[in-house]
Design an enzyme around this catalytic site. Structure first.
Site, mmCIF file in Angstrom:
data_model
loop_
_atom_site.group_PDB
_atom_site.id
_atom_site.type_symbol
_atom_site.label_atom_id
_atom_site.label_comp_id
_atom_site.label_asym_id
_atom_site.label_seq_id
_atom_site.Cartn_x
_atom_site.Cartn_y
_atom_site.Cartn_z
ATOM 1 N N ASP A 1 -9.876 0.483 8.966
ATOM 2 C CA ASP A 1 -9.293 1.096 7.773
ATOM 3 C C ASP A 1 -8.510 2.350 8.129
ATOM 4 O OD1 ASP A 1 -8.895 1.215 4.886
ATOM 5 O OD2 ASP A 1 -10.093 3.029 4.978
ATOM 6 N N HIS B 1 -16.275 6.169 -5.255
ATOM 7 C CA HIS B 1 -14.923 6.069 -4.706
ATOM 8 C C HIS B 1 -13.953 5.779 -5.827
ATOM 9 C CE1 HIS B 1 -12.513 5.989 -1.037
ATOM 10 N NE2 HIS B 1 -11.730 5.149 -1.673
ATOM 11 N N SER C 1 -10.230 -2.128 1.923
ATOM 12 C CA SER C 1 -10.179 -0.742 2.398
ATOM 13 C C SER C 1 -11.353 0.054 1.827
ATOM 14 C CB SER C 1 -8.847 -0.115 1.963
ATOM 15 O OG SER C 1 -8.887 1.278 2.066
ATOM 16 N N LYS D 1 -15.076 0.679 3.924
ATOM 17 C CA LYS D 1 -15.516 2.058 4.228
ATOM 18 C C LYS D 1 -16.882 2.332 3.613
ATOM 19 C CE LYS D 1 -12.056 4.629 2.447
ATOM 20 N NZ LYS D 1 -10.750 4.038 2.509
ATOM 21 N N ARG E 1 -0.327 1.205 5.705
ATOM 22 C CA ARG E 1 0.020 0.781 4.339
ATOM 23 C C ARG E 1 0.712 1.912 3.585
ATOM 24 N NH1 ARG E 1 -5.234 -0.034 1.923
ATOM 25 N NH2 ARG E 1 -4.153 -0.519 0.011
HETATM 26 N N1 URA Z 1 -8.440 4.199 -1.704
HETATM 27 C C1 URA Z 1 -8.778 3.637 -0.522
HETATM 28 O O1 URA Z 1 -9.708 4.084 0.154
HETATM 29 N N2 URA Z 1 -8.091 2.569 -0.100
HETATM 30 C C2 URA Z 1 -7.069 2.043 -0.816
HETATM 31 O O2 URA Z 1 -6.499 1.073 -0.381
HETATM 32 C C3 URA Z 1 -6.718 2.640 -2.051
HETATM 33 C C4 URA Z 1 -7.421 3.719 -2.478
#
Ligand code: URA
Length: 440
Positions: A167, A88, A189, A193, A174
């Site tokens: 999320d 990620h 976040s 996930k 956000r």
């Molecule tokens: N990527 C994400 O999944 N969440 C965030 O808050 C920022 C980048």
């Protein structure tokens, strides 16, 4: 807490507004209520803004991450016989490595169950990019997700009613309330996930610089350390690389444009910075899963999967399995394209010293590649194609960028945003190393 001992949302907001730490019960109450639709967006937006200004302790951040994680199901993928790994990024401009590395790592023997996000502020989102492929569905059921993973070793989905639902809602909120660049919110976040994916290992690409949410190097390191600590605390093998986001990754920014460039990369024809970063992250994924003993062996294995076309073949099959048109891999003209073009040219000779990343990401968003409100629909074909990378020689009149657009009013706003974004100097700028730091 009210006089009868029950928790009240305004009291939680007041406590965070005044800079106090919240308890686990307060955080659980808020996130569970928000997920069920009992806490409205306006209270959650106030919460996000209070956290933005007041921050959270490490303990609160861990509690928030767990609350986000357990807002939905945690997938059990133990029936897949092989290591399960994901990557990620904290968000960047032109950052399309997920699309390249997922099929490459699958071709090297791992499973990649990828739960991604949408465009966020000036940064792009893997889900919006994939949806620019005609027919592609990111909203698979869990059974479909599992079936795709079993068959092709990769599947891409978004947060759903079942997986990380908190999320899904908070991310969108956000995005439009200026509360993205906030360490505890980003941590919860991303890790909320990713920990729900049933993975064994995770590589985090933590961006730093002008186009990153955490622009300062020290903040990016703090974010990486927190995420790695939380992941390890949950029994996963996790590492983070800090990478530079002072110029966009690759040359193409925008949804279908980034699919096009990912396909080029999987064909072995991608820009060097994009290919090198994708290979590096893939190599980390192979090392973290134990499939390769060391990074160099990982890099060699991934480069083989690139050269043989095995990665592209898997990408094609996954596109087909998720309802998309796999022929885009042979003919990118099948992707949606914007109707019009406008070039930005150099007015002097020299070397490109800066391609201001945030301005370029915002300009792409203004063209329609991102959202201003939760309800906005992205325009899949618009975006920006860079003509030069930082450090390249430039002649007067050379094309520095081409804007792909559909709407003249949007073009005007994007051009204003790009004013001064490309800087040409007489000295050649030295590009930073691929990986600035590793946190393990
Ligand atoms: N990527 C994400 O999944 N969440 C965030 O808050 C920022 C980048």
């Amino acid at each position: 807490m009210s006089s009868d001992g029950s928790i009240r949302v305004p009291a939680i907001l007041e406590k965070k507004r005044d800079g106090h730490a919240l308890t686990k019960s307060e955080i659980d109450f808020l996130i569970a209520g928000y997920t069920r639709g009992e806490v409205p967006d306006y209270q959650m937006a106030a919460f996000a803004m209070a956290v933005y200004f007041r921050g959270m302790t490490d303990g609160e951040t861990t509690d928030l991450t767990r609350a986000m994680l357990y807002s939905g199901v945690v997938l059990d993928l133990s029936d897949l016989r092989g290591p399960k790994v994901d990557k990620h990024s904290t968000g960047g401009v032109g950052d399309k490595t997920s699309l390249i590395l997922a099929p490459l790592v699958a071709a090297c023997g791992a499973y990649v169950p990828m739960i991604s996000g949408r465009a966020l502020a000036h940064s792009g989102g893997t889900l919006d990019k994939l949806e620019s492929i005609p027919g592609f569905r990111v909203g698979l059921s869990l059974d479909e997700f599992r079936a795709t993973l079993h068959k092709h070793r990769v599947s891409f989905i978004g947060q759903t009613k079942e997986i990380a639902p908190a999320d899904k809602k908070l991310y969108a909120l956000r995005d439009v309330t200026a509360t993205v660049p906030c360490l505890p919110l980003i941590t919860a976040s991303i890790m909320g996930k990713k920990l729900s994916e049933g993975i064994d290992a995770l590589i985090l690409d933590v961006k730093t610089g002008d186009g990153a949410f955490m622009q300062r190097y020290e903040d990016s390191i703090a974010l990486a350390e927190r995420m790695v600590a939380i992941g390890k605390g949950m029994g996963k093998r996790v590492a983070a690389v800090i990478t530079d986001m002072n110029e966009p990754t690759g040359l193409m920014i925008g949804n279908s444009l980034e699919i096009e460039e990912s396909i080029q990369a999987l064909r072995g024809e991608g820009p060097k910075d994009l290919v090198d970063l994708s290979v590096e992250l893939s190599a980390w994924m192979l090392v973290l899963t134990g499939l390769q003993p060391a990074l160099e062996a990982g890099r060699t294995k991934v480069r083989e999967a690139l050269a043989s076309g095995a990665g592209l073949e898997i990408f094609k099959r996954v596109i087909e399995a998720q309802g998309g048109d796999p022929r885009v891999c042979d003919d990118t003209n099948r992707l949606p394209h914007a109707a019009k073009r406008r070039e930005i040219r150099a007015d002097e000779k020299g070397f490109l010293a800066q391609a201001r990343c945030r301005a370029i990401g915002e300009a792409s968003m203004l063209l329609g590649a991102g959202r201003d409100t939760v309800a906005d629909v992205v325009d899949p074909g618009v975006g920006i194609v860079l003509g030069r990378k930082v450090g390249d020689a430039v002649d007067r009149g050379d094309v520095l960028a081409t804007l792909h657009y559909n709407d003249e009013a949007r073009l005007d706003r994007a051009l204003i945003r790009l004013n001064g974004a490309f800087v040409v100097s007489q000295d050649r700028t030295v590009r930073p190393p691929l990986v600035l730091k590793v946190i393990e």
